[in-house]
Write an enzyme that holds these catalytic residues in place. Structure first.
Site, PDB file in Angstrom:
ATOM      1  N   SER A  61       0.862  -1.320  -0.057  1.00 51.17           N
ATOM      2  CA  SER A  61       0.021  -0.022  -0.096  1.00 51.17           C
ATOM      3  C   SER A  61       0.884   1.379   0.135  1.00 51.17           C
ATOM      4  CB  SER A  61      -0.964   0.040   1.291  1.00 51.17           C
ATOM      5  OG  SER A  61      -1.573   1.130   1.389  1.00 51.17           O
ATOM      6  N   TYR A  86      -1.742  -0.520  10.308  1.00 51.03           N
ATOM      7  CA  TYR A  86      -1.878  -0.728   8.659  1.00 51.03           C
ATOM      8  C   TYR A  86      -0.406  -0.415   7.717  1.00 51.03           C
ATOM      9  CZ  TYR A  86      -4.017  -0.991   4.006  1.00 51.03           C
ATOM     10  OH  TYR A  86      -3.873  -1.374   2.564  1.00 51.03           O
ATOM     11  N   ALA A 133       2.344   0.311   9.174  1.00 48.17           N
ATOM     12  CA  ALA A 133       3.487  -0.500   9.761  1.00 48.17           C
ATOM     13  C   ALA A 133       3.714  -1.774   8.800  1.00 48.17           C
ATOM     14  CB  ALA A 133       3.554  -0.496  11.092  1.00 48.17           C
TER      15      ALA A 133
HETATM   16  N1  NAP Z   1      -8.640  -0.774  -1.491  1.00 46.04           N
HETATM   17  C1  NAP Z   1      -7.815   0.121  -1.579  1.00 46.04           C
HETATM   18  O1  NAP Z   1      -7.729   1.125  -1.329  1.00 46.04           O
HETATM   19  C2  NAP Z   1      -6.404  -0.669  -1.173  1.00 46.04           C
HETATM   20  C3  NAP Z   1      -5.210   0.453  -1.203  1.00 46.04           C
HETATM   21  C4  NAP Z   1      -3.963  -0.142  -0.864  1.00 46.04           C
HETATM   22  C5  NAP Z   1      -3.772  -1.247  -0.858  1.00 46.04           C
HETATM   23  N2  NAP Z   1      -4.687  -2.093  -0.768  1.00 46.04           N
HETATM   24  C6  NAP Z   1      -4.318  -3.433  -0.534  1.00 46.04           C
HETATM   25  O2  NAP Z   1      -4.901  -4.373  -1.497  1.00 46.04           O
HETATM   26  C7  NAP Z   1      -5.416  -5.687  -1.038  1.00 46.04           C
HETATM   27  C8  NAP Z   1      -6.928  -5.985  -1.385  1.00 46.04           C
HETATM   28  O3  NAP Z   1      -7.545  -4.707  -0.911  1.00 46.04           O
HETATM   29  P1  NAP Z   1      -9.093  -4.759  -1.240  1.00 46.04           P
HETATM   30  O4  NAP Z   1      -9.489  -3.198  -1.168  1.00 46.04           O
HETATM   31  O5  NAP Z   1      -9.643  -5.440  -2.720  1.00 46.04           O
HETATM   32  O6  NAP Z   1      -9.861  -5.515  -0.172  1.00 46.04           O
HETATM   33  P2  NAP Z   1     -11.387  -6.069   0.098  1.00 46.04           P
HETATM   34  O7  NAP Z   1     -12.223  -5.614  -1.152  1.00 46.04           O
HETATM   35  O8  NAP Z   1     -11.815  -5.758   1.395  1.00 46.04           O
HETATM   36  O9  NAP Z   1     -11.291  -7.546  -0.177  1.00 46.04           O
HETATM   37  C9  NAP Z   1     -10.507  -8.254   0.640  1.00 46.04           C
HETATM   38  C10 NAP Z   1     -10.408  -9.477   0.286  1.00 46.04           C
HETATM   39  O10 NAP Z   1      -9.305 -10.436   1.378  1.00 46.04           O
HETATM   40  C11 NAP Z   1     -10.078 -11.495   1.863  1.00 46.04           C
HETATM   41  N3  NAP Z   1      -9.548 -11.895   2.923  1.00 46.04           N
HETATM   42  C12 NAP Z   1      -9.381 -10.758   4.147  1.00 46.04           C
HETATM   43  N4  NAP Z   1      -8.853 -11.239   5.300  1.00 46.04           N
HETATM   44  C13 NAP Z   1      -8.724 -12.855   4.810  1.00 46.04           C
HETATM   45  C14 NAP Z   1      -7.941 -13.872   5.662  1.00 46.04           C
HETATM   46  N5  NAP Z   1      -7.580 -13.724   6.869  1.00 46.04           N
HETATM   47  N6  NAP Z   1      -8.087 -15.107   4.714  1.00 46.04           N
HETATM   48  C15 NAP Z   1      -8.342 -14.890   3.509  1.00 46.04           C
HETATM   49  N7  NAP Z   1      -8.889 -13.975   2.851  1.00 46.04           N
HETATM   50  C16 NAP Z   1      -8.982 -12.812   3.547  1.00 46.04           C
HETATM   51  C17 NAP Z   1     -11.439 -11.126   1.659  1.00 46.04           C
HETATM   52  O11 NAP Z   1     -12.312 -12.253   1.758  1.00 46.04           O
HETATM   53  P3  NAP Z   1     -13.835 -12.335   2.139  1.00 46.04           P
HETATM   54  O12 NAP Z   1     -14.493 -11.765   1.164  1.00 46.04           O
HETATM   55  O13 NAP Z   1     -14.012 -13.865   2.271  1.00 46.04           O
HETATM   56  O14 NAP Z   1     -13.986 -11.709   3.305  1.00 46.04           O
HETATM   57  C18 NAP Z   1     -11.768 -10.734   0.432  1.00 46.04           C
HETATM   58  O15 NAP Z   1     -11.605 -11.459  -0.690  1.00 46.04           O
HETATM   59  C19 NAP Z   1      -5.036  -5.653   0.473  1.00 46.04           C
HETATM   60  O16 NAP Z   1      -3.863  -6.154   0.904  1.00 46.04           O
HETATM   61  C20 NAP Z   1      -5.119  -4.166   0.800  1.00 46.04           C
HETATM   62  O17 NAP Z   1      -4.338  -3.750   1.987  1.00 46.04           O
HETATM   63  C21 NAP Z   1      -5.930  -1.784  -1.231  1.00 46.04           C
END
Ligand code: NAP
Length: 252
Positions: A144, A157, A159
């Site tokens: 991120s 987050y 960190a």
């Molecule tokens: N969106 C942003 O603005 C953003 C920005 C920077 C970085 N990121 C990073 O990008 C990645 C994806 O983010 P996103 O926004 O697409 O997230 P999201 O829409 O909240 O989706 C999270 C996904 O991770 C799964 N998940 C969460 N905890 C889990 C666990 N313990 N075991 C297995 N699966 C798990 C969820 O499964 P379920 O559906 O079954 O709960 C879901 O498929 C993350 O690492 C996040 O930190 C996101």
């Protein structure tokens, strides 16, 4: 980019960036393992949206101590080998030091590190062991922008993602001799449920102004960078951290 017959595991692929990544790999011919934690309906929707066949759901909470080994071993049992591992699953919890009590504070640090760092380290361990046996592979970790610019209301987050970057770069050096490449994609705010859940309308407006493009990233744009790092042509980019933040935060 061609991923025909590559066996790809994407964690957290039921929605958001993981879903877009699974769809992009499938479009390029890969067999995609879709990991999710609990939302089976969403995971099944992702599965049904993928082009081609050879895709499969893998339910597993990767933050569970033995979850990573179980997930990699289930994936290998089905596909025979793991060519590309995308560690995308991640969580974000507010724990503003001005507002939360100590229990909330410690709980947030524990949960965030268990999912965003320890789960990835465990998956890298078991994934790399398997790739060593099969002659190599690619690991792409999703970090991120918060790792670099700070996360005042969710410091754990930021960190966890900074530690993820450091771990990925250490592994890029260590695993090169095994023909295993490790890269990182660091998105800024991306239009997913995570972003929708954690932003007030005012914060959202402010965020849109952070980028000179006046918008958030789309999950497909993050997926594009992930596929690049997982492609054959990117082998010498091992250790790289690719920003996908619309020039909202430029680091030197
Ligand atoms: N969106 C942003 O603005 C953003 C920005 C920077 C970085 N990121 C990073 O990008 C990645 C994806 O983010 P996103 O926004 O697409 O997230 P999201 O829409 O909240 O989706 C999270 C996904 O991770 C799964 N998940 C969460 N905890 C889990 C666990 N313990 N075991 C297995 N699966 C798990 C969820 O499964 P379920 O559906 O079954 O709960 C879901 O498929 C993350 O690492 C996040 O930190 C996101």
């Amino acid at each position: 980019m061609d991923f025909t017959n590559k066996n790809v595991l994407v964690t957290g692929a039921s929605r958001g960036i993981g879903k877009a990544t699974a769809m992009a790999f499938a479009e390029k011919g890969a067999n995609v393992g879709i990991n999710y934690r609990s939302n089976e309906a969403a995971a099944r929707e992702t599965l049904n949206a993928l082009s081609g066949d050879g895709h499969k759901l893998f339910q597993q909470d990767v933050s569970d101590k033995d979850g990573a080994q179980a997930l990699i071993s289930d994936f290998i049992a089905h596909y025979g080998s793991l060519d590309i591992l995308v560690n995308n699953a991640g969580i974000s919890i507010f724990h503003d030091i001005d507002e939360v009590d100590f229990d909330h504070w410690t709980d947030a640090w524990k949960k965030i590190f268990e999912t965003n760092l320890f789960a990835v380290s465990n998956l890298c361990y078991w994934g790399a062991k398997s790739m060593m046996e099969s002659g190599g592979g690619k690991i792409v970790n999703v970090s991120s922008r918060g790792a670099f610019r700070g996360e005042p209301t969710k410091p754990a987050y930021g960190a966890s993602k900074a530690a993820l970057n450091a771990m990925s770069q250490s592994l890029a050096k260590k695993l090169a001799k095994h023909n295993i490449h490790v890269g990182v994609v660091a998105p800024g705010f991306t239009e997913t449920e995570m972003a929708a859940q954690t932003l007030t309308p005012v914060e959202r407006d402010n965020l849109l102004r952070e980028s000179p493009f006046q918008r958030m990233a789309q999950p497909e744009e993050v997926a594009h960078a992930i596929l690049f790092l997982a492609s054959e042509g990117a082998s010498y980019s091992s250790g790289a951290i690719i920003d996908v933040n619309g020039a909202s935060y430029l680091r030197s």
